[in-house]
Design an enzyme around this catalytic site. Structure first.
Site, PDB file in Angstrom:
ATOM      1  N   ASN A   9      48.901  12.261  19.130  1.00  0.00           N
ATOM      2  CA  ASN A   9      47.500  12.659  19.213  1.00  0.00           C
ATOM      3  C   ASN A   9      47.308  13.925  18.349  1.00  0.00           C
ATOM      4  OD1 ASN A   9      45.162  14.093  20.082  1.00  0.00           O
ATOM      5  ND2 ASN A   9      45.091  12.811  21.915  1.00  0.00           N
TER       6      ASN A   9
ATOM      7  N   ASP B 133      44.391  15.515  17.760  1.00  0.00           N
ATOM      8  CA  ASP B 133      43.125  16.212  18.037  1.00  0.00           C
ATOM      9  C   ASP B 133      43.229  17.721  17.819  1.00  0.00           C
ATOM     10  OD1 ASP B 133      41.999  13.838  18.822  1.00  0.00           O
ATOM     11  OD2 ASP B 133      42.091  14.263  20.964  1.00  0.00           O
ATOM     12  N   HIS B 134      44.349  18.295  18.265  1.00  0.00           N
ATOM     13  CA  HIS B 134      44.414  19.755  18.236  1.00  0.00           C
ATOM     14  C   HIS B 134      44.698  20.329  16.849  1.00  0.00           C
ATOM     15  CE1 HIS B 134      43.396  19.800  22.276  1.00  0.00           C
ATOM     16  NE2 HIS B 134      44.545  19.373  22.754  1.00  0.00           N
TER      17      HIS B 134
ATOM     18  N   ARG C 138      37.961  28.006  13.146  1.00  0.00           N
ATOM     19  CA  ARG C 138      37.505  28.865  12.054  1.00  0.00           C
ATOM     20  C   ARG C 138      36.334  28.274  11.266  1.00  0.00           C
ATOM     21  NH1 ARG C 138      39.580  33.090   8.814  1.00  0.00           N
ATOM     22  NH2 ARG C 138      40.503  33.748  10.786  1.00  0.00           N
TER      23      ARG C 138
ATOM     24  N   HIS D 214      40.556  11.451  19.530  1.00  0.00           N
ATOM     25  CA  HIS D 214      39.475  11.377  20.521  1.00  0.00           C
ATOM     26  C   HIS D 214      38.262  12.056  19.904  1.00  0.00           C
ATOM     27  CE1 HIS D 214      38.212  12.339  24.984  1.00  0.00           C
ATOM     28  NE2 HIS D 214      37.282  11.691  24.319  1.00  0.00           N
TER      29      HIS D 214
ATOM     30  N   ARG E 296      35.058  13.355  20.698  1.00  0.00           N
ATOM     31  CA  ARG E 296      34.299  13.680  21.909  1.00  0.00           C
ATOM     32  C   ARG E 296      32.810  13.769  21.611  1.00  0.00           C
ATOM     33  NH1 ARG E 296      36.030  16.103  26.524  1.00  0.00           N
ATOM     34  NH2 ARG E 296      38.236  15.917  26.916  1.00  0.00           N
TER      35      ARG E 296
ATOM     36  N   ARG F  28      34.122  18.723  19.706  1.00  0.00           N
ATOM     37  CA  ARG F  28      34.823  20.017  19.721  1.00  0.00           C
ATOM     38  C   ARG F  28      36.044  20.031  18.803  1.00  0.00           C
ATOM     39  NH1 ARG F  28      37.127  20.042  25.823  1.00  0.00           N
ATOM     40  NH2 ARG F  28      34.958  19.578  26.217  1.00  0.00           N
ATOM     41  N   HIS F  29      36.609  18.842  18.522  1.00  0.00           N
ATOM     42  CA  HIS F  29      37.738  18.834  17.575  1.00  0.00           C
ATOM     43  C   HIS F  29      37.521  17.763  16.505  1.00  0.00           C
ATOM     44  CE1 HIS F  29      39.117  16.103  20.737  1.00  0.00           C
ATOM     45  NE2 HIS F  29      39.595  17.075  21.503  1.00  0.00           N
TER      46      HIS F  29
ATOM     47  N   GLU G  10      40.523   7.157  21.364  1.00  0.00           N
ATOM     48  CA  GLU G  10      40.148   7.447  22.756  1.00  0.00           C
ATOM     49  C   GLU G  10      38.648   7.680  22.776  1.00  0.00           C
ATOM     50  OE1 GLU G  10      42.099  10.898  24.210  1.00  0.00           O
ATOM     51  OE2 GLU G  10      44.077  10.014  24.026  1.00  0.00           O
TER      52      GLU G  10
ATOM     53  N   THR H 243      40.212  19.502  28.870  1.00  0.00           N
ATOM     54  CA  THR H 243      40.787  18.282  28.333  1.00  0.00           C
ATOM     55  C   THR H 243      40.481  17.180  29.344  1.00  0.00           C
ATOM     56  OG1 THR H 243      42.862  17.233  27.611  1.00  0.00           O
ATOM     57  CG2 THR H 243      43.046  18.861  29.373  1.00  0.00           C
ATOM     58  N   THR H 244      40.860  15.940  29.042  1.00  0.00           N
ATOM     59  CA  THR H 244      40.554  14.848  29.963  1.00  0.00           C
ATOM     60  C   THR H 244      41.246  15.116  31.287  1.00  0.00           C
ATOM     61  OG1 THR H 244      40.613  13.442  28.004  1.00  0.00           O
ATOM     62  CG2 THR H 244      40.478  12.337  30.120  1.00  0.00           C
TER      63      THR H 244
ATOM     64  N   GLU I 240      46.798   3.081  30.376  1.00  0.00           N
ATOM     65  CA  GLU I 240      47.557   4.294  30.075  1.00  0.00           C
ATOM     66  C   GLU I 240      47.572   5.094  31.367  1.00  0.00           C
ATOM     67  OE1 GLU I 240      46.757   6.446  26.445  1.00  0.00           O
ATOM     68  OE2 GLU I 240      47.435   8.325  27.356  1.00  0.00           O
TER      69      GLU I 240
ATOM     70  N   HIS J  52      49.538  12.457  28.734  1.00  0.00           N
ATOM     71  CA  HIS J  52      48.826  13.662  29.149  1.00  0.00           C
ATOM     72  C   HIS J  52      49.804  14.670  29.728  1.00  0.00           C
ATOM     73  CE1 HIS J  52      45.594  16.329  30.159  1.00  0.00           C
ATOM     74  NE2 HIS J  52      44.763  15.500  29.570  1.00  0.00           N
ATOM     75  N   GLY J  53      49.952  15.774  29.013  1.00  0.00           N
ATOM     76  CA  GLY J  53      50.797  16.860  29.502  1.00  0.00           C
ATOM     77  C   GLY J  53      52.290  16.622  29.328  1.00  0.00           C
TER      78      GLY J  53
ATOM     79  N   GLY K  41      50.177  14.825  22.538  1.00  0.00           N
ATOM     80  CA  GLY K  41      49.400  15.626  21.607  1.00  0.00           C
ATOM     81  C   GLY K  41      49.731  17.095  21.650  1.00  0.00           C
ATOM     82  N   HIS K  42      49.281  17.756  22.732  1.00  0.00           N
ATOM     83  CA  HIS K  42      49.324  19.213  22.765  1.00  0.00           C
ATOM     84  C   HIS K  42      50.713  19.785  22.482  1.00  0.00           C
ATOM     85  CE1 HIS K  42      47.932  23.210  24.047  1.00  0.00           C
ATOM     86  NE2 HIS K  42      49.192  23.344  24.415  1.00  0.00           N
TER      87      HIS K  42
END
Ligand code: PXP
Length: 252
Positions: A8, A10-11, A19, A51, A53, A57-58, A78, A108-109, A159, A198-199, A220-221
């Site tokens: 993922n 996204d980040h 920025r 994702h 959104r 936001r990303h 997503e 986050t979700t 998932e 997730h996580g 992702g993160h």
């Protein structure tokens, strides 16, 4: 078959937006999510997840289009079950869609989709996506009623939400792991492909691999965070190497 890794990105866009949200056309806008997708591919990723959104936001729509056109890996979109996102999915035609709950306030979700409570709307969207040739996954908590409801929508995949597992430690973590193990057994028995995410991170992943019947993990993160220190390709390869510990007897 070995356990697949969906990365993922996204980040990567989160960092760019921090920025350049107000100067989207700036030639200085970086980092570029497409470049991260290519690095993920070089590091052994099997697919890319993004994702878009509602609040953008990303990931932006132009990111999604560029990644779809220029990245060779399968794409997993997503999305919240909204008319806007359904239109985007039908324009993009990703390989997979994962339906997720989405509220503006969340960082986050946060929880899984309430498929029981939104059975009709979910089934309708699943059908529209499938008619366009897209395989569909539902992001749900590992709860028996949600898994049964997911099977009734005729989505191909679930998932399982691993957030509660990732945020639990000690005895509580064992409980969450048991929930995921039972959920994976149930979903597999109902004919659903079992993905999870997730996580998940470089530390908890090894314990998570005790869950049976997994086909793909979406991470992702932790990969993006690690990439700041070691580079994106390397961070993906490290995650891939950890996943190689998944016993083949466990895979579906
Ligand atoms: N799967 C789903 C459905 C998600 O919403 C997310 C977060 O965007 C992930 C996986 C990846 O979670 P994380 O960024 O914590 O690895």
């Amino acid at each position: 078959m070995s356990l697949l890794l969906g990365v993922n990105v996204d980040h990567v866009a989160t960092l760019r937006q921090a920025r350049y949200a107000l100067q989207p056309d700036s030639p200085n806008a970086e980092p570029n999510p497409l470049v991260a997708c290519r690095a993920a591919q070089a590091g052994g990723a099997d697919s890319i997840t993004i994702h878009v959104r509602g609040d953008r936001r990303h990931m932006q729509e132009h990111d999604a289009i560029e990644i779809r056109e220029k990245c060779a890996l399968p794409l997993n979109l997503e999305m919240g079950n909204t008319p806007e996102m359904l239109a985007l999915a039908l324009k993009l035609v990703p390989d997979f869609v994962c339906l997720v709950p989405e509220t503006r306030e969340e960082v986050t979700t946060e929880g899984g989709l309430d498929v029981c409570g939104q059975a009709e709307a979910t089934k309708k969207t699943v059908g529209l996506l499938q008619d366009a040739g897209i395989r569909v996954s539902l992001f749900i908590d590992p709860e028996a009623v949600q898994i049964e409801a997911a099977a009734r929508t005729e989505a191909e995949m679930v998932e399982l939400h691993t957030g509660a597992f990732a945020n639990a430690f000690g005895v509580a973590e064992k409980h969450e792991l048991a929930q995921l193990q039972a959920g994976a057994q149930q979903a597999h028995a109902l004919g659903l492909q079992v993905n999870a995410g997730h996580g998940l991170n470089y530390e908890n992943l090894i314990r998570f691999l005790a869950v049976p019947h997994l086909t793909e993990l979406n991470v992702g993160h932790s990969i993006v965070a690690r990439s700041v220190l070691v580079g994106f390709e390397h961070a993906v390869r490290e995650m891939r190497n950890l996943m190689a510990n998944y016993p083949t007897s466990c895979s579906s």
